[in-house]
Design an enzyme around this catalytic site. Structure first.
Site, mmCIF file in Angstrom:
data_model
loop_
_atom_site.group_PDB
_atom_site.id
_atom_site.type_symbol
_atom_site.label_atom_id
_atom_site.label_comp_id
_atom_site.label_asym_id
_atom_site.label_seq_id
_atom_site.Cartn_x
_atom_site.Cartn_y
_atom_site.Cartn_z
ATOM 1 N N LYS A 13 0.874 -1.291 0.028
ATOM 2 C CA LYS A 13 -0.154 -0.071 -0.113
ATOM 3 C C LYS A 13 0.803 1.253 0.023
ATOM 4 O O LYS A 13 0.766 2.157 -0.862
ATOM 5 C CB LYS A 13 -0.825 0.154 1.191
ATOM 6 C CG LYS A 13 -1.830 -0.970 1.487
ATOM 7 C CD LYS A 13 -2.930 -0.638 2.414
ATOM 8 C CE LYS A 13 -2.325 -0.535 3.780
ATOM 9 N NZ LYS A 13 -1.712 -1.830 4.412
ATOM 10 N N ARG A 88 -9.996 1.466 8.894
ATOM 11 C CA ARG A 88 -9.539 -0.151 9.465
ATOM 12 C C ARG A 88 -10.572 -0.694 9.996
ATOM 13 O O ARG A 88 -10.555 -2.145 10.386
ATOM 14 C CB ARG A 88 -8.222 -0.031 10.347
ATOM 15 C CG ARG A 88 -7.303 0.511 9.729
ATOM 16 C CD ARG A 88 -6.536 -0.684 9.182
ATOM 17 N NE ARG A 88 -5.268 -0.844 9.684
ATOM 18 C CZ ARG A 88 -3.981 -0.084 9.459
ATOM 19 N NH1 ARG A 88 -3.982 0.741 8.628
ATOM 20 N NH2 ARG A 88 -2.810 -0.720 9.823
ATOM 21 N N ARG A 127 11.411 -6.583 5.802
ATOM 22 C CA ARG A 127 11.337 -5.210 5.575
ATOM 23 C C ARG A 127 12.190 -4.206 6.651
ATOM 24 O O ARG A 127 12.037 -4.302 7.761
ATOM 25 C CB ARG A 127 9.837 -4.746 5.774
ATOM 26 C CG ARG A 127 9.708 -3.228 5.423
ATOM 27 C CD ARG A 127 8.015 -3.184 5.182
ATOM 28 N NE ARG A 127 7.224 -2.975 6.623
ATOM 29 C CZ ARG A 127 6.081 -2.572 6.278
ATOM 30 N NH1 ARG A 127 5.443 -2.210 5.180
ATOM 31 N NH2 ARG A 127 5.429 -2.525 7.502
ATOM 32 N N ARG A 169 10.681 -2.101 12.058
ATOM 33 C CA ARG A 169 9.595 -1.988 12.989
ATOM 34 C C ARG A 169 9.264 -2.941 13.797
ATOM 35 O O ARG A 169 9.512 -4.271 13.596
ATOM 36 C CB ARG A 169 8.551 -1.591 11.911
ATOM 37 C CG ARG A 169 8.251 -0.339 11.468
ATOM 38 C CD ARG A 169 7.143 -0.227 10.569
ATOM 39 N NE ARG A 169 6.141 -0.713 10.590
ATOM 40 C CZ ARG A 169 4.762 -0.374 10.249
ATOM 41 N NH1 ARG A 169 4.928 0.307 8.880
ATOM 42 N NH2 ARG A 169 3.854 -0.967 10.469
ATOM 43 N N ARG A 180 -1.589 -9.011 12.967
ATOM 44 C CA ARG A 180 -1.961 -8.218 12.181
ATOM 45 C C ARG A 180 -2.770 -8.436 10.886
ATOM 46 O O ARG A 180 -3.850 -8.080 10.522
ATOM 47 C CB ARG A 180 -0.996 -7.245 11.558
ATOM 48 C CG ARG A 180 -0.330 -6.140 12.831
ATOM 49 C CD ARG A 180 0.879 -5.815 12.625
ATOM 50 N NE ARG A 180 1.130 -5.081 11.388
ATOM 51 C CZ ARG A 180 2.405 -4.739 10.662
ATOM 52 N NH1 ARG A 180 3.312 -5.618 11.067
ATOM 53 N NH2 ARG A 180 2.413 -3.754 9.989
HETATM 54 P P1 AMP Z 1 0.368 0.783 8.948
HETATM 55 O O1 AMP Z 1 1.395 1.613 9.013
HETATM 56 O O2 AMP Z 1 -0.924 1.372 8.196
HETATM 57 O O3 AMP Z 1 0.530 -0.729 8.864
HETATM 58 O O4 AMP Z 1 -0.217 1.181 10.599
HETATM 59 C C1 AMP Z 1 0.444 0.946 11.887
HETATM 60 C C2 AMP Z 1 -0.235 0.737 13.155
HETATM 61 O O5 AMP Z 1 -1.161 2.047 13.123
HETATM 62 C C3 AMP Z 1 -1.456 -0.199 12.851
HETATM 63 O O6 AMP Z 1 -1.021 -1.663 13.046
HETATM 64 C C4 AMP Z 1 -2.335 0.347 13.845
HETATM 65 O O7 AMP Z 1 -2.015 -0.116 15.239
HETATM 66 C C5 AMP Z 1 -2.237 1.760 13.733
HETATM 67 N N1 AMP Z 1 -3.213 2.356 12.543
HETATM 68 C C6 AMP Z 1 -3.116 2.973 11.631
HETATM 69 N N2 AMP Z 1 -4.235 3.387 10.811
HETATM 70 C C7 AMP Z 1 -5.221 2.908 11.708
HETATM 71 C C8 AMP Z 1 -6.569 3.013 11.802
HETATM 72 N N3 AMP Z 1 -7.232 3.496 10.637
HETATM 73 N N4 AMP Z 1 -7.357 2.617 12.967
HETATM 74 C C9 AMP Z 1 -6.629 1.940 14.003
HETATM 75 N N5 AMP Z 1 -5.136 1.964 13.957
HETATM 76 C C10 AMP Z 1 -4.352 2.326 13.099
#
Ligand code: AMP
Length: 222
Positions: A13, A88, A127, A169, A180
């Site tokens: 993404k 989400r 990654r 990360r 996840r």
């Molecule tokens: P990402 O980089 O999009 O994988 O986001 C990393 C982490 O941020 C996720 O695993 C969640 O803990 C939090 N996060 C990001 N976007 C959201 C969202 N829309 N709702 C809830 N948690 C989020």
């Protein structure tokens, strides 16, 4: 143009959003990046979300809605946006639909990227992310050498935080990745189907090179 890109972690993404943001001249809004920045800055928001994020869980819907409302009201978001990582949950999806109606906006296209779990785990375990420019890359591209300099911005050190630029990360390890993925299937897919009732949605195969995936996206948007 207003776009939403959804998909499990590691499906690409971020990479696709970066390209789309540039080619469609829309502002790229990644909620994950905004939250990571808050954690790094040590702000109140960062302190609240740190544990939840490290465990691979979702931050509360209320906090996320506040964050997205605020972000979409800013000047630079008025010419079009690309939401990456939001919504989400089904709650966030219906709250977003409501918010967009309130502010007289819509979504031109929802893109749902997907790939098999094994491929996602392989990609995420290798990654690495750059603290300075936020780009991600895969360790497999470096052979036996552990990279020191970021191939994108050239930095070895994040001077502000006195830490190496490249890091893995905390949520990119197999157990957390599997968790996840489960969160994605249980909570985020229903959000996608909810958006589909109102806006055009296309499922995109996330396998292949970034350029192959970008081509699939272009053919949907043309
Ligand atoms: P990402 O980089 O999009 O994988 O986001 C990393 C982490 O941020 C996720 O695993 C969640 O803990 C939090 N996060 C990001 N976007 C959201 C969202 N829309 N709702 C809830 N948690 C989020």
């Amino acid at each position: 143009m207003n776009l939403v890109i959804m998909g499990p972690p590691g499906v690409g993404k971020g990479t696709q959003s970066y390209e789309l943001g540039k080619s469609r001249e829309v502002i790229h809004i990644s909620t994950g990046d905004i939250l990571r920045m808050a954690v790094r800055s040590g702000s109140d928001l960062g302190k609240k979300v740190y544990k939840v994020m490290t465990a691979g869980d979702l931050v509360s819907d209320d906090l996320m809605m506040e964050l997205i409302k605020n972000r979409l009201s800013q000047e630079d978001a008025q010419g079009g946006w690309l939401l990456d990582g939001f919504p989400r949950t089904a709650f966030q999806a219906s709250a977003l639909i409501e918010l967009l109606e309130e502010i007289g906006q819509s979504i031109n296209q929802v893109l749902v990227l997907d790939a098999p779990a094994d491929e996602i785990i392989r990609r995420l375990e290798g990654r690495i992310t750059c603290r300075v420019c936020n780009e991600t890359m895969n360790l497999t591209g470096f052979g036996h050498l552990k990279p020191v300099f970021c191939p994108f911005c050239g930095c070895a050190q994040d001077a502000e935080r006195s830490k190496p630029a490249l890091y893995q990360r905390a949520d990119d390890n197999e157990d957390t990745i599997r968790y996840r993925l489960e969160v994605f299937r249980k909570k985020t897919l229903p959000a996608a189907w909810q958006l589909e009732e109102k806006y055009p949605l296309s499922e995109i195969d996330g396998l292949g090179t970034p350029e192959e995936v970008a081509q699939r996206i272009r053919s949907v948007l043309e």
